[in-house]
Design an enzyme around this catalytic site. Structure first.
Site, PDB file in Angstrom:
ATOM      1  N   ASN A 215       0.846  -1.204   0.000  1.00  0.00           N
ATOM      2  CA  ASN A 215       0.000   0.000   0.000  1.00  0.00           C
ATOM      3  C   ASN A 215       0.875   1.245   0.000  1.00  0.00           C
ATOM      4  O   ASN A 215       2.092   1.156  -0.003  1.00  0.00           O
ATOM      5  CB  ASN A 215      -0.946  -0.023   1.211  1.00  0.00           C
ATOM      6  CG  ASN A 215      -0.174  -0.073   2.508  1.00  0.00           C
ATOM      7  OD1 ASN A 215       0.586   0.833   2.823  1.00  0.00           O
ATOM      8  ND2 ASN A 215      -0.345  -1.156   3.259  1.00  0.00           N
ATOM      9  N   ASP A 284      -4.195  -6.442   5.539  1.00  0.00           N
ATOM     10  CA  ASP A 284      -5.154  -7.298   6.242  1.00  0.00           C
ATOM     11  C   ASP A 284      -5.112  -8.731   5.705  1.00  0.00           C
ATOM     12  O   ASP A 284      -5.454  -9.670   6.402  1.00  0.00           O
ATOM     13  CB  ASP A 284      -6.569  -6.730   6.082  1.00  0.00           C
ATOM     14  CG  ASP A 284      -6.731  -5.432   6.857  1.00  0.00           C
ATOM     15  OD1 ASP A 284      -6.144  -5.330   7.955  1.00  0.00           O
ATOM     16  OD2 ASP A 284      -7.419  -4.515   6.362  1.00  0.00           O
ATOM     17  N   PRO A 310      -2.750 -11.873  10.834  1.00  0.00           N
ATOM     18  CA  PRO A 310      -3.102 -11.587  12.232  1.00  0.00           C
ATOM     19  C   PRO A 310      -3.271 -10.083  12.429  1.00  0.00           C
ATOM     20  O   PRO A 310      -2.570  -9.297  11.797  1.00  0.00           O
ATOM     21  CB  PRO A 310      -1.890 -12.100  13.020  1.00  0.00           C
ATOM     22  CG  PRO A 310      -0.796 -12.297  12.040  1.00  0.00           C
ATOM     23  CD  PRO A 310      -1.418 -12.466  10.686  1.00  0.00           C
ATOM     24  N   PHE A 328      -4.130   3.500  15.081  1.00  0.00           N
ATOM     25  CA  PHE A 328      -4.378   4.525  14.075  1.00  0.00           C
ATOM     26  C   PHE A 328      -5.562   4.101  13.223  1.00  0.00           C
ATOM     27  O   PHE A 328      -5.725   2.913  12.937  1.00  0.00           O
ATOM     28  CB  PHE A 328      -3.140   4.736  13.185  1.00  0.00           C
ATOM     29  CG  PHE A 328      -2.288   5.871  13.668  1.00  0.00           C
ATOM     30  CD1 PHE A 328      -1.578   5.752  14.851  1.00  0.00           C
ATOM     31  CD2 PHE A 328      -2.226   7.071  12.960  1.00  0.00           C
ATOM     32  CE1 PHE A 328      -0.818   6.804  15.329  1.00  0.00           C
ATOM     33  CE2 PHE A 328      -1.466   8.125  13.424  1.00  0.00           C
ATOM     34  CZ  PHE A 328      -0.754   7.999  14.609  1.00  0.00           C
TER      35      PHE A 328
END
Ligand code: CTP
Length: 408
Positions: A215, A284, A310, A328
């Site tokens: 990302n 994720d 996890p 966050f």
């Protein structure tokens, strides 16, 4: 800034350098505010700053003759540049213009104020003030980043309407906020004796030896928080996914690539942590299978099976002796609502929520704003550069952490 943040500057020797910007007209008020907090203030005016503020006004409020740009035999026989440099507990430059910041960055010693900045061992704190375009100019941003890396502390700038009529970041912080911010420079001990672990950056989930899922996280915010925690006296472990950043001095950095590696690195050392701040944008999901050889484009259609990684933060917060946990939440919409849901679901003490997806805050940009949410409070930390924001965040986290200890 809340009153309780304002700590006394009693017996602190503040050398105020005024560079030549319109905001210099606010410096008599700044001197007054510093003096109200107990500081002994001496003032150096840079070349041309006298066009924006009268030396006599500064002399009246500081109670001392003002030093000006000239380094004459006469001035050096009084309190010369080395004496001034040694005298100061802190050197505060307000306003710091784009030109002054550039000269500071170069190490110029071409007049009294720049010379004192080079000659002093005292910490330097600067309050930038300039037109918003000048602030956003890449050269200025690079200079500011260099100064921060050298340990110069920034106060501001604020955003809003400017003297030139434009609106944007670059306005000098208000004198009372500069005075309060400066007093925090002397509170290095808010996290002394505390161990803090911070995750930062993205993770990389390999598909094959050359491809993977990741990302846009740059790691800037996590690294800035690590630096601010070191400055606040903490012993800091930074567990970082792949970034282009250098680990801040004084941190113990553990480099990882995937979410599973980050999970393992965190769990290996979480027992001795007092505070856990999860800033990383952890993937994720990861590919179910990591091909050992490069995937060739033989098939017309390929599907990738993904399995859950996890949730590192949730797992840490569930530990029997869980540290104080800060998460966050980067959201594109309904920021506070989602942040509250995360606070509850993951059983966290604090969630730092920010709005991403626009051009101006969030991933990869220098400025950011945060709503800090606990079970019974919301604190807005306004848009500012990530280093200033990180320091403000660490002050808040330290206060919440200490309050939670007092309630035990
Ligand atoms: N986090 C983590 N491990 C994960 C995923 C997230 O430690 N596998 C941490 C992040 O570092 C951050 C917080 O959890 O502090 C983010 O919460 P989360 O709800 O997982 O965020 P998103 O993944 O963005 O959730 P969603 O996509 O559902 O909004």
């Amino acid at each position: 800034m809340a009153d309780e943040d304002i700590k006394s500057l009693t017996s602190k020797r503040v050398l105020l350098g005024v560079s030549a910007g319109i905001a210099a007209y606010k410096t008599p008020d700044l001197v007054r505010r510093l003096a109200e907090l107990g500081a002994d203030v001496r003032v150096i005016l840079s070349k041309n700053s006298e066009q924006f503020v009268a030396p006599l006004a500064l002399q009246a409020v500081s109670g001392h003759a003002v030093h000006n740009h000239a380094m004459t035999a006469e001035s050096e026989s009084g309190m010369g540049h080395i004496d001034l440099a040694r005298w100061a507990d802190v050197v505060l430059i307000a306003p710091a213009t784009a030109n002054f910041i550039a000269r500071l960055c170069q190490g110029a010693a071409d007049e009294l104020l720049t010379t004192v900045c080079v000659a002093t061992a005292a910490p330097l704190v600067i309050a930038p003030a300039m037109n918003q375009q000048m602030w956003q100019n890449q050269a200025t941003q690079d200079n500011v980043a260099t100064l921060i890396q050298r340990g110069v502390r920034m106060l501001g700038p604020d955003s809003g309407e400017q003297a030139c009529g434009e609106v944007g970041p670059g306005r000098m912080m208000q004198p009372e906020d500069i005075a309060a911010g400066l007093s925090q420079s002397f509170e290095h001990s808010s996290l002394t004796g505390t161990s803090v672990m911070i995750t930062a950056g993205p993770t990389w989930e390999a598909l094959d030896p050359v491809r993977g899922l990741t990302n846009h996280s740059s790691g800037l915010m996590g690294y800035a928080i690590a630096q601010a925690a070191v400055e606040a006296g903490a012993s800091v472990t930074l567990v970082s996914g792949p970034t282009n950043l250098e680990a801040p001095q004084g941190t113990q950095c553990v480099d990882v690539i995937s979410a599973l590696q980050m999970h393992a690195a965190v769990m290996a050392d979480i027992d001795r942590q007092d505070i856990f701040i999860a800033v990383a944008a952890v993937a994720d999901y990861r590919p179910q299978l990591e091909e050992l050889k490069k995937i060739k484009k033989n098939a017309e259609k390929v599907s990738i099976g993904l399995i859950r990684n996890p949730d590192i933060l949730a797992e840490v917060a569930r530990l029997p002796k869980a540290p104080f946990c800060v998460g966050f939440a980067a959201e594109t919409h309904d920021v506070e609502q989602y942040a509250r849901a995360k606070l509850k679901a993951k059983k966290l003490q604090l969630v730092a929520a920010n709005h991403v997806g626009g051009d101006e805050t969030g991933f990869g940009v220098a400025d950011n704003a945060i709503s800090l949410i606990s079970s019974d409070s919301v604190t807005e930390l306004p848009k500012q550069n990530k280093h200033a924001l990180a320091r403000a965040l660490i002050v808040e986290i330290a206060q919440h952490y200490q309050a939670s200890n007092n309630n035990l």
